[in-house]
Design an enzyme around this catalytic site. Structure first.
Site, PDB file in Angstrom:
ATOM      1  CB  SER A 175      -8.202   3.434   2.549  1.00  0.00           C
ATOM      2  OG  SER A 175      -7.383   2.846   3.539  1.00  0.00           O
ATOM      3  CB  SER A 178      -8.592   0.760   5.596  1.00  0.00           C
ATOM      4  OG  SER A 178      -9.308   1.962   5.467  1.00  0.00           O
ATOM      5  CE  LYS A 186      -4.042   1.847   2.508  1.00  0.00           C
ATOM      6  NZ  LYS A 186      -4.886   1.715   3.718  1.00  0.00           N
TER       7      LYS A 186
END
Ligand SMILES: [Mg+2]
Ligand SMILES: [Zn+2]
Lengths: 95, 485, 493
Positions: free
Chosen positions: C158, C182, C78
């Protein structure tokens, strides 16, 4: 409660975010909706309840007073938008 | 000496002052990073990633700074909070990289305490300490490098500070000066801050208001960043008069932040005042609360060195010093230590005389610090010994001291090399006395005719003839014997 | 050769050790998959050359028998993690082009165990979002499609890029971060496993902060066993993170015994919402039945403050973010918009650099911390948070794990739920409570919606008992037999 335009501008000032004038009303509505929604917390009886400061129940670790390496200056300044003589440079601050 | 009052058209006003002292903690590394704290390095060379608030960087508390804050709290007779919390104080400024200062707001590490200050007139007063908290310093903004820009150096960013907040107990510039000096003395005694005001290790903000004596507090102004005791005193003097002048004509004081212009000797309003501060304090979620063990605090308390007040009492008791002498000798830890080394096994009063008299005079004249004194405490002790055993007269001793100060030698070798030993042998002095009497029949006649004052002249002649080595007391005795027959 | 991208991490490790293929071949296969899947927009920075170098190094270590836990395993990272000299922007314009001179602790741990980075995964800007539509680099597309229409769907957020990449077999695993769901919610939307460890289990050092008291690193994988492997490599005490906990990291794979006999599974009544889609409720009941049938004890419990979790979260997280994001000021790195004095520079930089959702949360956070409102909002929320944590504590006196749905719906189409922030916030209704209490949670794909989309169930465990949690999760995985492949992989897109 209601967040008005002036409040939006005051908050934006505190947060250092420029708000376009025509966006202010919409933003006020959005913030109002969110704040009205979170208002339901006032239903909870929190008398004598200690606010949470940390979810982990451990003691703050402490570093020993040893000097480590400072960041090399060119690395520190590598991404600076403006730099001169080893300083970060910003528009003139008036005190 | 009376109380400090500001004369207004309509009567007297009283000054009310509270001080916030920012004292840099003596530590090798910063409060939340391992970057060095050394003074005077090239710009931006002592910056850890967290000091520059690079994305994802996290603070970790330097335990030494916590220890020094607790020791300082103990030295200020303050309450130590076993549970304290670091908060974020949010505001934007280019030398504050994260956009917040990590400080302690609602739960500081040290609570209420007090200190006693010593006024010029010999009186003492107690000043309350509200709190002491740990916080990080900001970087430095330099406004005069380019007309259109401000330059930022982050070397200081993250250095540990103790903010010591006083109660509004101070009533005059003199008291403010005495307060700062006392705090500084205590910090230096325990070694938690070097107290160096020129380098910014000790800075002061003053909250000033005026009122009719005994009435409610007035509206206060905060004067920021005063970096010498003299400036604090001057700023207070100026600011109180300024406020009185406003109030006397029916005006009203705006609560604001002001700057002291040391060149003009004035305070002026900071232009940024119209922007209301709203620091949005909240506990720093990157740091857990600081929890201390009571035993550890007790141990620090036991290990604390003797503090100035206690030392002063002891100097008075043990060495028989006057309050003033003791006060002067304990103000600086190094002086007190020097004095004690001189006084060790000797007459304390005599030692005190030499330290505060000859030594201070010589140090002052040469601008040297006691730690750089060319005459060591041991050497000065050697000289004091020769005074005590009457080897040296006071006059010769002063001469020896000067030689010692200039050349760094020991009293005994100087006395020996230069033959400066005081003559106490009665026979030898008697011979000189007889010589003086026979050389000055006229003066002898005058004396015998009733001019008693000539005795001093005769003693002087004896001293001169003996090149100052004759013990003046013995010379005096023999002279009176011989002249009064 | 497509088989290489169909392996699990555990299978790939066996293949590598047996020299059935090399790390380079494995990485190469995934690089090609990534290249073919650019339309999904999962990676915002491809680091293929770097990956091949690492793969070659992994092959050397494999040959020398010095391989780490994840030696030669290609993964996606990420973009919230700082990776040295490599694009690390939190998918925000304000950090566009930022390449930090340091490496996050979690990624450092992974590289030490031999993992290979394929690239930086797309995400909601500063991890603020539940649909991966707030990224400066554009939205991510979910490899799944509804049967009813062929509209592109959001992957959740996310950690949407991470979830989509793993679901589309572009990486064997990925790391995400979970602040209010997330990791778990996008895992559910993409039909994979997502684990949020206990707060303090993984270091936050070098992970760009959103909400410091909630952010936690975790893996997204296709199996529970892979999650166990990845967590073993990622986790550990870090003296550079004051909130990291100094506890031994167990061998999580060893905890996967398959034995759930006597396991006490709590079913929190408050998670049964009015108006919840029937298929979510059905899935949940199915999960309860599976456990019961396998000999677990089902216990109805109550978490009375559940309904206050989201409002609490939407005070605490914005408050922390408003302060955490103050450092993006155009002074030391990142975007600077000039014009006017210093204040203008700040205001323009932050107005241009932050997207609408980030600005909204900064504004909310600034407001709830401001003078006169702190007690009513922030302090109140932190008190309610104490009560929420207490609910869990009391529940865990009676049960070993809690079983709930992961999300209140399946993945939705891009453009849906976008005009109402609160509707979007409700995505995290089941994941936020455990985040507020710092507890570990895992989402396991257990079924399909009527429209053919994956649905997940969540298990919440005791603090620092990720092993037991994953063991319970693996049971669910085994019994659910979720083997459907996303249409993207079967040519259905
Ligand atoms: Mg202050
Ligand atoms: Zn301060």
């Amino acid at each position: 409660m209601a967040i008005d335009k002036a409040t939006v501008l005051r908050i934006a000032k505190l947060a250092r975010i420029e708000i376009e004038d025509e966006a202010t009303d919409g933003l006020a509505d959005e913030l109002n909706a969110i704040l009205t929604w979170v208002e339901q917390l006032s239903d909870v009886d929190t008398e004598d309840i200690v606010p949470m400061t940390s979810v982990v129940a451990v003691k703050a670790p402490q570093r020993t007073d040893n000097v480590g390496e400072a960041t090399p200056r060119d690395e520190l300044l590598a991404d600076a938008p403006e730099e001169e003589d080893g300083f970060f440079v910003v528009p003139k601050v008036i005190e | 000496m009376g109380v400090y009052r500001i004369e207004g058209e309509s009567g007297e006003w009283e000054m009310v002052v509270g001080l916030e002292i920012h004292a840099q903690v003596v530590s090798k590394a910063k409060l939340f990073s391992s970057a060095p704290t050394e003074f005077g390095a090239k710009a931006n060379t002592q910056v850890a990633l967290v000091d520059a608030a690079m994305p994802g960087m996290l603070p970790v508390i330097n335990g030494e700074c916590v220890r020094q804050a607790v020791r300082t709290g103990l030295a200020l007779a303050a309450e130590i909070n076993l549970h304290s919390v670091f908060d974020r104080k949010n505001y934007f400024y280019p030398d504050l990289p994260p956009g917040y200062q990590i400080s302690q707001y609602s739960q500081p590490i040290v609570g209420e305490g007090k200190i006693e200050i010593n006024l010029e007139n010999g009186e003492t007063r107690e000043i309350g300490i509200t709190r002491l908290h740990l916080e990080m310093d900001a970087g430095k903004s330099i406004h005069d490098m380019r007309p259109d820009a401000t330059f930022v150096d982050l070397n200081r960013a993250g250095v540990a500070l103790m903010e010591i907040v006083s109660e509004p107990d101070i009533r005059s510039p003199g008291e403010a000066g005495a307060y700062i000096r006392k705090i500084r003395s205590i910090l230096r005694y325990i070694g938690s801050c070097d107290g160096n005001m020129e380098q910014g290790s000790l800075r002061c903000d003053a909250n000033v208001s005026v009122r009719r004596p005994g009435e409610e507090f007035g509206t206060r102004c905060e004067i920021k960043n005063l970096n010498s005791v003299r400036f604090v005193m001057k700023a207070l003097e100026y600011e109180a008069i300024r406020q009185v002048e406003i109030l006397e004509v029916g005006g009203k004081i705006d609560q604001e932040t002001r700057l002291f212009d040391s060149g003009k000797g004035e305070t002026r309003s900071m232009r940024s005042k119209e922007e209301a501060h709203d620091y949005r304090y909240f506990p720093d979620p990157d740091l857990l609360p600081v929890d201390l063990e009571a035993d550890w605090v007790e141990e620090l308390k036991r290990e604390l060195p003797e503090l100035p007040d206690a030392k002063k009492e002891r100097f008075i008791d043990v060495y028989g010093l006057s309050v003033e002498e003791a006060g002067v000798l304990v103000a600086e830890k190094e002086i007190a230590e020097y004095f004690e080394a001189v006084a060790d096994g000797r007459d304390g009063k005599l030692a005190a005389n030499w330290v505060t008299g000859e030594l201070f005079g010589a140090l002052n004249a040469t601008g040297l610090d006691i730690t750089a004194s060319p005459v060591s405490a041991l050497s000065l002790g050697g000289l004091v010994d020769r005074v005590a055993d009457k080897t040296l007269s006071r006059r010769i001793a002063k001469e020896v001291f000067e030689i010692m100060f200039d050349t760094g030698g020991e009293a005994d070798s100087i006395i020996k090399d230069r033959g400066l030993k005081q003559v106490t042998d009665t026979g030898a002095i008697e011979a000189v006395v007889e010589q003086v009497i026979s050389d000055n029949p006229g003066k002898v006649a005058e004396y015998k005719g009733g001019k008693d004052k000539l005795m001093g002249w005769f003693v002087g002649q004896v001293m001169k003839a003996s090149q100052g080595k004759a013990n003046p007391q013995i010379a005096n005795e023999i002279l009176s014997q011989k002249l009064n027959v | 050769m497509s088989a290489l991208t169909d392996l699990t991490i555990a299978q790939s490790r066996i293949g590598l050790e047996k020299r059935e293929f090399s790390a380079r071949e494995l990485t190469d296969a995934h690089i090609r998959a990534c290249e073919d899947a650019r339309e999904l927009n999962t990676l915002v920075a491809e680091t293929f050359d770097h990956a091949l170098e690492r793969a070659d190094a992994a092959d050397k270590r494999l040959a020398a028998g010095e391989d780490g836990l994840l030696e030669g395993v290609p993964i996606a990272v990420k973009d919230l993690y700082c990776t040295q000299g490599i694009h690390s922007t939190a998918c925000s314009r304000i950090l566009d082009g930022f390449e930090p001179p340091y490496e996050s602790t979690v990624t450092e741990n992974l590289w030490r165990q031999g993992a290979v980075m394929l690239g930086k995964a797309n995400m909601d800007e500063f991890a603020m979002g539940s649909a991966n539509v707030t990224s400066y680099y554009g939205n991510v597309i979910n490899p799944w499609r509804r049967r009813s229409d062929n509209k592109p769907l959001v992957p959740g957020g996310s950690s949407g890029g991470s979830a989509s990449a793993v679901a589309a077999h572009l990486a064997l695993g990925a790391i995400g971060t979970d602040t209010g769901g997330s990791i778990r919610q996008p895992a559910a939307f993409c039909g994979i496993v997502g684990l949020k460890p206990t707060y303090g289990r993984c270091s936050r050092w070098g992970m760009i902060a959103f909400a410091s008291s909630l952010d936690q690193a975790g893996p997204l994988t296709r199996t529970v066993e892979d999650a166990a492997l990845m967590l073993s490599a990622m986790a550990g005490y870090d003296p550079k993170d004051s909130t990291s906990v100094n506890l031994q990291v167990p061998d999580y794979r060893a905890a996967l015994t398959g034995d759930i006999n006597g396991l006490r599974v709590g079913i929190p009544a408050e998670y049964r919402l009015d108006g919840m889609p029937a298929e979510i409720d059905t899935l949940w009941r199915q999960g309860v039945d599976w456990y019961r049938d396998a000999g677990a004890e089902i216990i109805d419990i109550s978490l009375p403050h559940t309904k206050y979790s989201l409002p609490t979260y939407y005070i605490v997280a914005p408050a922390e973010c408003s302060s955490n994001l103050a450092r993006y000021d155009g002074v030391r790195y990142g975007l600077r918009e000039t014009g006017g004095d210093l204040t203008h520079m700040y205001e323009k930089t932050r107005a241009k650099g932050f997207g609408a959702e980030v600005q909204r949360r900064i504004m909310i956070g600034t407001y709830v911390l401001s003078a006169g409102y702190y007690d009513a909002y922030y302090l109140k929320a932190q008190k309610v948070r104490t009560l929420i944590a207490r609910d869990f504590e009391q529940a865990f006196a009676k049960v070993d794990v809690l079983l709930t749905p992961t999300a209140p719906s399946a993945a939705f189409a891009i453009g849906e739920k976008m005009d109402d922030p609160i509707a979007m916030y409700l995505n995290d209704i089941f994941t936020v409570p455990a985040s507020l209490a710092g507890l570990p949670g895992i989402s396991v794909p257990t079924g399909l919606s009527e429209d053919g989309l994956p649905l997940g169930l969540q298990l919440i465990g005791r603090p620092f008992e990720e092993g037991a949690l994953m063991n319970a999760a693996q049971f669910l995985e085994t019994v659910a037999q979720f083997t459907v492949r996303p249409p993207y992989l079967t040519g259905g897109v």
